[in-house]
Design a protein around this motif. Structure first.
Motif, mmCIF file in Angstrom:
data_model
loop_
_atom_site.group_PDB
_atom_site.id
_atom_site.type_symbol
_atom_site.label_atom_id
_atom_site.label_comp_id
_atom_site.label_asym_id
_atom_site.label_seq_id
_atom_site.Cartn_x
_atom_site.Cartn_y
_atom_site.Cartn_z
ATOM 1 N N GLY A 129 4.704 8.052 -3.773
ATOM 2 C CA GLY A 129 4.298 8.738 -4.995
ATOM 3 C C GLY A 129 5.058 10.019 -5.253
ATOM 4 N N ASP A 130 4.339 11.136 -5.314
ATOM 5 C CA ASP A 130 4.949 12.429 -5.645
ATOM 6 C C ASP A 130 5.493 13.165 -4.426
ATOM 7 O OD1 ASP A 130 4.186 11.981 -8.256
ATOM 8 O OD2 ASP A 130 2.387 13.235 -8.148
ATOM 9 N N LEU A 131 5.549 12.504 -3.268
ATOM 10 C CA LEU A 131 5.942 13.212 -2.045
ATOM 11 C C LEU A 131 7.344 13.806 -2.156
ATOM 12 C CD1 LEU A 131 5.043 14.065 0.731
ATOM 13 C CD2 LEU A 131 5.890 11.899 1.646
ATOM 14 N N MET A 175 -0.891 13.350 -7.463
ATOM 15 C CA MET A 175 -0.698 13.658 -6.050
ATOM 16 C C MET A 175 -0.148 15.072 -5.883
ATOM 17 S SD MET A 175 1.381 11.450 -3.216
ATOM 18 C CE MET A 175 1.607 12.033 -1.528
ATOM 19 N N TYR A 176 0.750 15.469 -6.755
ATOM 20 C CA TYR A 176 1.288 16.830 -6.730
ATOM 21 C C TYR A 176 0.156 17.832 -6.960
ATOM 22 C CZ TYR A 176 3.951 20.954 -8.219
ATOM 23 O OH TYR A 176 4.442 22.224 -8.345
ATOM 24 N N ALA A 177 -0.718 17.533 -7.922
ATOM 25 C CA ALA A 177 -1.843 18.416 -8.214
ATOM 26 C C ALA A 177 -2.765 18.524 -7.009
ATOM 27 C CB ALA A 177 -2.615 17.901 -9.432
ATOM 28 N N ALA A 217 14.663 -3.384 -2.251
ATOM 29 C CA ALA A 217 13.517 -2.678 -1.663
ATOM 30 C C ALA A 217 12.612 -2.140 -2.753
ATOM 31 C CB ALA A 217 13.994 -1.524 -0.773
ATOM 32 N N THR A 218 11.379 -1.868 -2.378
ATOM 33 C CA THR A 218 10.419 -1.177 -3.236
ATOM 34 C C THR A 218 10.017 0.104 -2.519
ATOM 35 O OG1 THR A 218 9.540 -3.201 -4.222
ATOM 36 C CG2 THR A 218 8.124 -1.267 -4.266
ATOM 37 N N PRO A 219 10.129 1.261 -3.173
ATOM 38 C CA PRO A 219 9.703 2.507 -2.520
ATOM 39 C C PRO A 219 8.250 2.399 -2.056
ATOM 40 C CG PRO A 219 10.899 2.990 -4.549
ATOM 41 C CD PRO A 219 10.663 1.502 -4.532
ATOM 42 N N TYR A 220 7.955 3.029 -0.922
ATOM 43 C CA TYR A 220 6.585 3.017 -0.408
ATOM 44 C C TYR A 220 5.611 3.541 -1.463
ATOM 45 C CZ TYR A 220 8.415 2.276 4.329
ATOM 46 O OH TYR A 220 9.042 1.762 5.444
ATOM 47 N N GLU A 221 4.497 2.860 -1.591
ATOM 48 C CA GLU A 221 3.508 3.239 -2.588
ATOM 49 C C GLU A 221 2.773 4.520 -2.164
ATOM 50 O OE1 GLU A 221 3.560 0.113 -1.167
ATOM 51 O OE2 GLU A 221 4.672 -0.813 -2.818
ATOM 52 N N ALA A 222 2.255 5.229 -3.160
ATOM 53 C CA ALA A 222 1.485 6.440 -2.880
ATOM 54 C C ALA A 222 0.244 6.082 -2.075
ATOM 55 C CB ALA A 222 1.096 7.130 -4.180
ATOM 56 N N PRO A 223 -0.125 6.896 -1.076
ATOM 57 C CA PRO A 223 -1.337 6.611 -0.300
ATOM 58 C C PRO A 223 -2.581 6.586 -1.192
ATOM 59 C CG PRO A 223 -0.022 8.362 0.722
ATOM 60 C CD PRO A 223 0.556 8.121 -0.640
ATOM 61 N N GLU A 224 -3.497 5.705 -0.874
ATOM 62 C CA GLU A 224 -4.804 5.608 -1.540
ATOM 63 C C GLU A 224 -4.686 5.253 -3.024
ATOM 64 O OE1 GLU A 224 -7.657 8.806 0.255
ATOM 65 O OE2 GLU A 224 -5.661 9.738 0.152
ATOM 66 N N LYS A 225 -3.606 4.623 -3.408
ATOM 67 C CA LYS A 225 -3.430 4.260 -4.813
ATOM 68 C C LYS A 225 -4.373 3.112 -5.161
ATOM 69 C CE LYS A 225 0.358 3.736 -8.135
ATOM 70 N NZ LYS A 225 0.163 5.043 -8.774
#
Length: 340
Positions: free
Chosen positions: A153-155, A246-248, A42-50
């Motif tokens: 992403g940083d979720l 994303m955290y910022a 699997a590949t972790p879901y990508e960060a939104p709007e990347k």
């Protein structure tokens, strides 16, 4: 995950940022190959709007055909990688896979590909590469946890921050209690159970987030998130690392929410609040009895160490300072009897 692992072999220009369409095509091409070696890929879901990607992360687990592990050379051949930075055991190995000429052009990114090749040529490189990271997980449980924590992403880091404000720890190894100075005490390894405890919907997580704002609103529904007590700056609040964009943005989202509600941010939760949350978590996950047992055993060891030490034993045994061999023998014999 992320970042270049080939700095000793290749200049950064040889590993260009990857457009989303190219990234998806690469993932679609390499995932089936690894599925011939591992039952879980699997590949972790990508960060939104990347807007682009630095590498492709692939999580794998359970080698096929009863094999204990898959040799790095086998993976390298299968991915058609020119270079590999191998890591033994359940860790991440990095593979540099050549980008075929014209590959990006077929997906509408001819200009980006040519620009990347020109930058690489300026550094003496005739080829450009994808960085493909393959993380071998020890079992399905770890595979699911890492896949979750690195998703969007940083979720995962944001959720960990929310948990930490309540004296709890959330990471790729599971959900735990802060237990300083001792190691954290484990509550659960199931992300389904953890999200349920946090008041968050796994169904919504699985449905995906099209925007970061959607992800932030979902986090805001957590029963552990307290907007009125969430401080974004001041004592004890670490500066956001530049790469954690994303955290910022989440921190800025919180600030806007507080401003819109004209909310005066109160103090962080007290030790009593934290203890109450920990007690609640222990009972929820059925770990109260086990935790109390660990605490009692630790307290017993501390008392024994305080009473049973070199100075106290020397005193009640009537030994002199130079009789250190006799003292050691007496302590060793007593420890053996106590363990028997």
């Amino acid at each position: 995950m992320g970042g270049s692992a080939f700095s000793a072999i290749l200049p950064p220009s040889a590993l260009p940022r990857i457009p989303p369409a190219v990234y998806q095509a690469l993932k679609a091409r390499l995932t089936p190959r690894l599925q011939t070696l591992y039952s879980m890929v699997a590949t972790p879901y990508e960060a939104p709007e990347k807007v682009d990607h630095g590498d492709l992360d692939l999580l794998v687990c359970e080698p096929l055909a009863g094999a204990k592990e898959v040799p790095h050379a086998t993976v390298q051949t299968l991915l058609r990688a020119k270079y590999v930075v191998p890591m033994a055991g359940n860790r991440t190995s990095n593979y540099a896979v050549p980008i075929e000429r014209g590959e990006w052009a077929l997906l509408g990114h001819e200009a980006e590909e040519e620009a990347a090749r020109r930058r690489a040529a300026q550094d003496g490189q005739q080829e450009t590469y994808y960085q493909v990271d393959v993380h071998v997980c020890s079992d399905e449980s770890e595979w699911r946890r890492i896949n979750f924590f690195h998703g969007y992403g940083d979720l995962g880091i944001i959720l960990g921050l929310i948990a930490r404000t309540r004296g709890l720890v959330l990471g790729s190894t599971g959900f735990k209690i802060q237990n300083h100075p001792r190691p954290p005490f484990e509550l659960s390894e199931s992300m389904d159970d953890v999200l349920q405890y946090m008041g968050l919907s796994m169904e919504r997580w699985n449905a995906g987030f099209q925007t970061k704002h959607e992800a932030f609103e979902w986090v805001g529904t957590s029963s552990l998130f307290d907007l009125a007590r969430f401080r974004t700056e001041g004592p004890g609040i670490s500066k956001v690392k530049p790469e954690r964009t994303m955290y910022a943005e989440f921190v800025e989202w919180v600030k806007r929410q507080q401003t819109q509600l004209q909310m005066e941010v109160g103090p962080t939760r007290s030790k009593e609040d934290e203890d109450e949350q920990i007690e609640h978590a222990l009972r929820y996950f059925g770990k109260k009895e086990a935790f109390d047992k660990v605490e009692r055993e630790e307290a017993d060891r501390a008392r024994l160490k305080e009473v049973f030490n070199g100075n106290s034993v020397r005193t009640w045994a009537g030994l002199h300072k130079e009789e250190w061999k006799e003292l050691k023998m007496l302590i060793d014999e007593t420890n053996m009897e106590r363990r028997a």
